[in-house]
Design a protein around this motif. Structure first.
Motif, PDB file in Angstrom:
ATOM      1  N   ASP A   1     -26.639  -7.923  46.448  1.00 44.75           N
ATOM      2  CA  ASP A   1     -27.565  -8.051  45.344  1.00 44.75           C
ATOM      3  C   ASP A   1     -27.103  -7.178  44.183  1.00 44.75           C
ATOM      4  O   ASP A   1     -26.809  -5.993  44.358  1.00 44.75           O
ATOM      5  CB  ASP A   1     -28.970  -7.615  45.785  1.00 44.75           C
ATOM      6  CG  ASP A   1     -29.985  -7.802  44.681  1.00 44.75           C
ATOM      7  OD1 ASP A   1     -30.234  -6.828  43.946  1.00 44.75           O
ATOM      8  OD2 ASP A   1     -30.520  -8.920  44.551  1.00 44.75           O
TER       9      ASP A   1
ATOM     10  N   LEU B   1     -19.938 -10.878  46.434  1.00 45.71           N
ATOM     11  CA  LEU B   1     -20.854 -11.971  46.142  1.00 45.71           C
ATOM     12  C   LEU B   1     -22.120 -11.921  46.983  1.00 45.71           C
ATOM     13  O   LEU B   1     -23.189 -12.349  46.538  1.00 45.71           O
ATOM     14  CB  LEU B   1     -20.154 -13.317  46.361  1.00 45.71           C
ATOM     15  CG  LEU B   1     -19.155 -13.743  45.275  1.00 45.71           C
ATOM     16  CD1 LEU B   1     -18.472 -15.033  45.677  1.00 45.71           C
ATOM     17  CD2 LEU B   1     -19.849 -13.910  43.929  1.00 45.71           C
ATOM     18  N   GLU B   2     -22.018 -11.404  48.202  1.00 47.58           N
ATOM     19  CA  GLU B   2     -23.176 -11.391  49.087  1.00 47.58           C
ATOM     20  C   GLU B   2     -24.099 -10.215  48.826  1.00 47.58           C
ATOM     21  O   GLU B   2     -25.158 -10.097  49.446  1.00 47.58           O
ATOM     22  CB  GLU B   2     -22.710 -11.377  50.551  1.00 47.58           C
ATOM     23  CG  GLU B   2     -21.923 -12.627  50.952  1.00 47.58           C
ATOM     24  CD  GLU B   2     -21.481 -12.590  52.397  1.00 47.58           C
ATOM     25  OE1 GLU B   2     -21.837 -11.619  53.090  1.00 47.58           O
ATOM     26  OE2 GLU B   2     -20.786 -13.524  52.828  1.00 47.58           O
TER      27      GLU B   2
ATOM     28  N   GLN C   1     -15.108  -9.101  46.450  1.00 46.81           N
ATOM     29  CA  GLN C   1     -15.777  -9.526  47.686  1.00 46.81           C
ATOM     30  C   GLN C   1     -17.219  -9.012  47.737  1.00 46.81           C
ATOM     31  O   GLN C   1     -17.717  -8.589  48.783  1.00 46.81           O
ATOM     32  CB  GLN C   1     -15.003  -9.020  48.909  1.00 46.81           C
ATOM     33  CG  GLN C   1     -13.569  -9.507  48.996  1.00 46.81           C
ATOM     34  CD  GLN C   1     -13.480 -11.006  49.269  1.00 46.81           C
ATOM     35  OE1 GLN C   1     -14.227 -11.544  50.058  1.00 46.81           O
ATOM     36  NE2 GLN C   1     -12.536 -11.678  48.630  1.00 46.81           N
TER      37      GLN C   1
ATOM     38  N   THR D   1     -16.498 -11.692  42.538  1.00 46.26           N
ATOM     39  CA  THR D   1     -15.801 -12.547  43.501  1.00 46.26           C
ATOM     40  C   THR D   1     -14.546 -11.865  44.028  1.00 46.26           C
ATOM     41  O   THR D   1     -14.295 -11.819  45.240  1.00 46.26           O
ATOM     42  CB  THR D   1     -15.423 -13.890  42.852  1.00 46.26           C
ATOM     43  OG1 THR D   1     -16.610 -14.552  42.403  1.00 46.26           O
ATOM     44  CG2 THR D   1     -14.699 -14.787  43.843  1.00 46.26           C
TER      45      THR D   1
END
Length: 390
Positions: A70, A67-68, A65, A62
């Motif tokens: 894989d 989180l998006e 940055q 988190t």
């Protein structure tokens, strides 16, 4: 001016982390210089993530940055980014090195060791934290000094390690680049730098006239200037407010999307007279306090930390430090940074003909080929030994 990236790793995590870290570290530091290397911190924590599990890993992801992204591809993409950043550049030197310093006979999981070497080219060096702590600290600092051309020589201060230390993950980053268009040394002379509307100091102001990419943001009232290095994949970008104390207003609205937008909208101007102070800037950051404010808490907790992907013992991060330095002169820029993670056992108008950087400003060095921000800072006032008396 579209940004080109040859790596699959999106520049967005690096940029968003940069701004979030800047906003966190500047809290309570009004009027002070700020400087750090986002890529050095990002890489050190990404290496830590190799062995982080559960909530510890989630908090790191988190804050970084990521989180998006894989989880299975994350480190592979960091590896590709590193290959691009490390590629040879004419007229510049950009060196990034990673190393693990491990307690003698301490067993790290083979999966962690192999992944560290594969993705981050991080080799391991055995030391004796348990019975020779000070010698181990000095050995780590010596390695960092060698990797940063001796700009960072005391990354780990006395007392930062203990006999319980088992692993220290270290990243070192060094950059030296010549300007594409160098400043004329004969034009450099002492001039006023407006620290605030009521305080002035004299600095050595460098000058040159040339073709530069320049933009203006009417809403936030700042000039946006690109100073390319000899290898045009690398540039320094400057945010210069039109008002002497305008940087405080801009910082309330700072956003990486805004800066990226400004980069794309820059216009090449045929004749711009640039005035930029010579400056040095150095900063030490306690990453523990900063990252805790950014939501990374379990990593530093003996009770909650989960680094079972590194070894079977109960490790936690006892300290994490970051130091960075930069020198800007007529020839170009020299910058260095290092990060260590110490793990212990539990216990708009037409552009002006002149852009004069004589007030607090924001700057960053970007590798446009990978989209990564290498160094980021705020220059508020001259360091004492560079102030010039007229």
């Amino acid at each position: 001016m579209a940004e080109q990236t040859d790596t699959h790793l999106s520049p967005q995590p690096n940029g968003k982390f940069t701004i979030n870290f800047f906003e966190t570290v500047k809290d309570g530091k009004d009027g002070e210089n700020i400087f750090f290397s986002p890529v050095s911190i990002h890489l050190s924590l990404a290496m830590t993530m190799l062995g982080a599990l559960g909530n510890t890993a989630q908090q790191l992801k988190t804050a970084l940055q990521l989180l998006e992204m894989d989880s299975g591809d994350l480190h592979e993409e960091f590896c590709k980014m590193l290959d691009v950043v490390r590629s040879a550049r004419e007229g510049s030197s950009l060196h990034i090195a990673n190393r693990h310093f491990v307690q003698n006979d301490y067993k790290l999981l083979k999966t962690f060791q192999d992944a560290s070497q594969k993705f981050y080219k991080a080799d391991a060096k055995n030391v004796d934290f348990a019975s020779n702590t000070e010698a181990s600290r000095l050995e780590i600092n010596k390695w960092v000094g060698e990797e940063t051309q001796n700009w960072i020589t005391d990354l780990l201060p006395s007392g930062s390690l203990s006999s319980l230390t088992r692993l220290v993950l270290v990243n070192a980053c060094y950059f030296k680049g010549d300007w594409k268009s160098k400043f004329n040394v004969q034009l450099t002379k002492p001039e006023v730098f407006h620290v605030s509307s009521t305080r002035k100091e004299n600095v050595l102001m460098m000058k040159q006239r040339g073709k530069f990419n320049l933009g203006f943001h009417a809403m936030h009232s700042f000039w946006f200037l690109e100073l390319p290095y000899l290898n045009e994949d690398l540039s320094m970008f400057l945010v210069v407010p039109t008002e002497i104390e305008g940087l405080q207003k801009f910082e309330k609205n700072i956003d990486m999307d805004l800066l990226n937008q400004m980069e794309k909208q820059l216009i090449m101007e045929n004749s711009v007279f640039v005035c930029l102070p010579q400056f040095r800037i150095r900063m030490n950051v306690d990453l523990v306090k900063t990252l805790q404010k950014m939501g990374v808490t379990d990593l530093f907790s003996e009770k909650s930390c989960d680094l079972k992907g590194i070894c079977e013992d109960d490790l936690h991060v006892a300290s994490a430090v970051h130091e960075s330095f930069m020198l800007v002169d007529e020839e170009g820029t020299e910058a260095a940074a290092a990060t260590a993670v110490v793990m212990n056992l539990r216990c708009a108008p037409r552009p002006p003909m002149e852009v004069k950087v004589d007030r607090p400003f924001i700057f960053y060095i970007k590798d446009k080929k990978s989209g990564q921000i290498l160094f980021f800072g705020r220059y508020n006032k001259p360091m004492e030994h560079l102030a010039v008396c007229c």
